[in-house]
Design a protein around this motif. Structure first.
Motif, PDB file in Angstrom:
ATOM      1  N   GLY A  53     -29.575   5.538  17.889  1.00  0.00           N
ATOM      2  CA  GLY A  53     -28.321   6.206  17.281  1.00  0.00           C
ATOM      3  C   GLY A  53     -28.445   7.589  17.100  1.00  0.00           C
ATOM      4  O   GLY A  53     -29.557   8.218  16.690  1.00  0.00           O
ATOM      5  N   LEU A  54     -27.443   8.358  17.616  1.00  0.00           N
ATOM      6  CA  LEU A  54     -27.769   9.985  17.167  1.00  0.00           C
ATOM      7  C   LEU A  54     -26.254  10.477  17.221  1.00  0.00           C
ATOM      8  O   LEU A  54     -25.124  10.065  17.849  1.00  0.00           O
ATOM      9  CB  LEU A  54     -28.291  10.438  18.750  1.00  0.00           C
ATOM     10  N   MET A  55     -26.259  11.548  16.389  1.00  0.00           N
ATOM     11  CA  MET A  55     -24.986  12.455  16.343  1.00  0.00           C
ATOM     12  C   MET A  55     -25.158  13.815  15.909  1.00  0.00           C
ATOM     13  O   MET A  55     -26.393  14.001  14.988  1.00  0.00           O
ATOM     14  CB  MET A  55     -23.988  11.683  15.329  1.00  0.00           C
ATOM     15  N   VAL A  56     -24.851  14.690  16.249  1.00  0.00           N
ATOM     16  CA  VAL A  56     -25.081  16.069  16.048  1.00  0.00           C
ATOM     17  C   VAL A  56     -23.783  16.702  15.773  1.00  0.00           C
ATOM     18  O   VAL A  56     -22.497  16.509  16.110  1.00  0.00           O
ATOM     19  CB  VAL A  56     -25.617  16.967  17.297  1.00  0.00           C
ATOM     20  N   ALA A  57     -23.615  17.464  14.625  1.00  0.00           N
ATOM     21  CA  ALA A  57     -22.218  18.151  13.785  1.00  0.00           C
ATOM     22  C   ALA A  57     -21.734  18.909  15.131  1.00  0.00           C
ATOM     23  O   ALA A  57     -22.325  19.604  16.034  1.00  0.00           O
ATOM     24  CB  ALA A  57     -22.527  19.141  12.832  1.00  0.00           C
TER      25      ALA A  57
ATOM     26  N   ARG B  56     -23.441  21.478  18.367  1.00  0.00           N
ATOM     27  CA  ARG B  56     -23.744  21.107  19.704  1.00  0.00           C
ATOM     28  C   ARG B  56     -24.208  22.280  20.731  1.00  0.00           C
ATOM     29  O   ARG B  56     -23.610  23.553  20.328  1.00  0.00           O
ATOM     30  CB  ARG B  56     -22.501  20.393  20.171  1.00  0.00           C
ATOM     31  N   ARG B  57     -24.944  21.702  21.699  1.00  0.00           N
ATOM     32  CA  ARG B  57     -25.275  22.661  23.018  1.00  0.00           C
ATOM     33  C   ARG B  57     -26.175  23.684  22.546  1.00  0.00           C
ATOM     34  O   ARG B  57     -26.241  24.623  23.142  1.00  0.00           O
ATOM     35  CB  ARG B  57     -24.064  23.199  23.664  1.00  0.00           C
ATOM     36  N   ARG B  58     -26.892  23.319  21.574  1.00  0.00           N
ATOM     37  CA  ARG B  58     -28.191  24.145  20.928  1.00  0.00           C
ATOM     38  C   ARG B  58     -29.454  23.386  21.386  1.00  0.00           C
ATOM     39  O   ARG B  58     -30.357  23.902  20.634  1.00  0.00           O
ATOM     40  CB  ARG B  58     -27.929  24.454  19.500  1.00  0.00           C
ATOM     41  N   GLY B  59     -29.527  22.426  21.941  1.00  0.00           N
ATOM     42  CA  GLY B  59     -30.815  21.576  22.176  1.00  0.00           C
ATOM     43  C   GLY B  59     -31.192  20.693  21.038  1.00  0.00           C
ATOM     44  O   GLY B  59     -32.345  20.096  20.993  1.00  0.00           O
ATOM     45  N   ILE B  60     -30.344  20.475  19.935  1.00  0.00           N
ATOM     46  CA  ILE B  60     -30.706  19.633  18.809  1.00  0.00           C
ATOM     47  C   ILE B  60     -30.900  18.343  19.359  1.00  0.00           C
ATOM     48  O   ILE B  60     -31.742  17.555  18.852  1.00  0.00           O
ATOM     49  CB  ILE B  60     -30.048  19.820  17.869  1.00  0.00           C
ATOM     50  N   GLY B  61     -29.858  17.609  20.152  1.00  0.00           N
ATOM     51  CA  GLY B  61     -30.037  16.332  20.610  1.00  0.00           C
ATOM     52  C   GLY B  61     -31.337  16.055  21.250  1.00  0.00           C
ATOM     53  O   GLY B  61     -31.885  15.105  21.096  1.00  0.00           O
ATOM     54  N   ARG B  62     -31.722  17.044  22.179  1.00  0.00           N
ATOM     55  CA  ARG B  62     -32.716  16.935  22.863  1.00  0.00           C
ATOM     56  C   ARG B  62     -34.087  16.751  21.917  1.00  0.00           C
ATOM     57  O   ARG B  62     -34.763  16.127  22.154  1.00  0.00           O
ATOM     58  CB  ARG B  62     -32.774  18.099  23.866  1.00  0.00           C
TER      59      ARG B  62
ATOM     60  N   TRP C 283     -16.642   6.878  28.407  1.00  0.00           N
ATOM     61  CA  TRP C 283     -15.887   8.178  28.308  1.00  0.00           C
ATOM     62  C   TRP C 283     -16.822   9.394  27.583  1.00  0.00           C
ATOM     63  O   TRP C 283     -16.434  10.606  27.494  1.00  0.00           O
ATOM     64  CB  TRP C 283     -14.542   8.176  27.801  1.00  0.00           C
ATOM     65  N   ASN C 284     -17.893   9.184  26.908  1.00  0.00           N
ATOM     66  CA  ASN C 284     -18.690   9.905  26.030  1.00  0.00           C
ATOM     67  C   ASN C 284     -19.603  10.679  27.225  1.00  0.00           C
ATOM     68  O   ASN C 284     -20.731  10.679  27.164  1.00  0.00           O
ATOM     69  CB  ASN C 284     -19.476   9.217  25.160  1.00  0.00           C
ATOM     70  N   GLU C 285     -18.945  11.661  27.926  1.00  0.00           N
ATOM     71  CA  GLU C 285     -19.584  12.332  28.907  1.00  0.00           C
ATOM     72  C   GLU C 285     -20.824  13.494  28.169  1.00  0.00           C
ATOM     73  O   GLU C 285     -21.791  13.537  28.752  1.00  0.00           O
ATOM     74  CB  GLU C 285     -18.779  13.325  29.808  1.00  0.00           C
TER      75      GLU C 285
END
Ligand code: COA
Length: 175
Positions: A87-91, A95-101, A126-128
């Motif tokens: 499971g994963l979530m980023v504030a 987002r879009r700063r490479g934290i998920g990766r 729908w979670n593109e």
């Protein structure tokens, strides 16, 4: 500066706040955000995870502030103990700063030291952003689960995705 580390009981309040914040995005991304654990239950959970080899929670901090969470848990079935659920979530503001990766890389490290051969997850169709992250990382679609989750008074579909930590053709279940 972004730092990834294992979560501890002291992160409970920040992690509940993060789940509530992501849940307030209209409940589009994650399941059951409205029924997330209380801070005391989360603290108890994180304490258990710290002692348990079959689960892990990592956080990403930005200058000391918790901005993301990744959770892993080994499948309890004896025949699929080599599989872990993620499971994963980023504030939203991070987002879009490479934290998920970065957190997915951490998940791989944990998997390799925990004899996990495969990581799986469910994602709403729908979670593109999430599908984009997982596919660019190397997750593949393994299935489509129709009406799989009850959510907001209805049943919704989910895509089952997986990442082979160990290549499938290197499979010897007696390992
Ligand atoms: C999905 C989520 C975890 C992505 O986290 P993130 O930190 O923004 O992802 P990253 O910055 O590491 O993105 C890495 C890559 O994923 C893909 N990606 C991420 N967000 C994307 C978006 N909005 N649209 C398309 N692709 C996206 C891109 O390929 C991106 O690389 P790039 O930025 O170099 O183009 C985040 O959007 C999130 O927490 N969403 C809400 C909760 C959620 O959906 N969790 C997953 C449930 S299964």
């Amino acid at each position: 500066m972004i730092r990834v580390r294992p979560a501890g009981p002291g992160d409970a309040a920040a992690l509940v706040a993060l789940a509530e914040e992501v849940g307030r995005e209209g409940g589009r991304w994650i399941l059951a955000a409205e029924t997330w654990r209380s801070v005391s239950d989360e603290r108890r959970y994180l304490r258990t995870v710290q002692r348990h080899p079959d689960a892990a929670v990592f956080v990403a901090e930005d200058d000391g502030r918790v901005v993301a969470r990744l959770s892993l848990s080994r499948d309890p079935h004896p025949a699929s103990r080599h599989v872990a659920d993620l499971g994963l979530m980023v504030a939203e503001s991070s987002r879009r700063r490479g934290i998920g990766r970065l957190l997915l890389e951490q998940a791989l490290d944990w998997a390799r030291t925990s004899d996990i051969r495969k990581i799986e997850l469910h994602v709403f169709p729908w979670n593109e952003p999430a599908i984009g992250l997982y596919e660019s990382f190397g997750f593949v679609r393994e299935g489509y689960r129709r009406a799989h989750y009850a959510r907001a008074g209805t049943y919704v579909d989910a895509i089952l995705m997986a990442y082979a930590v160990v290549a499938d053709d290197d499979a010897d279940a007696s390992d």
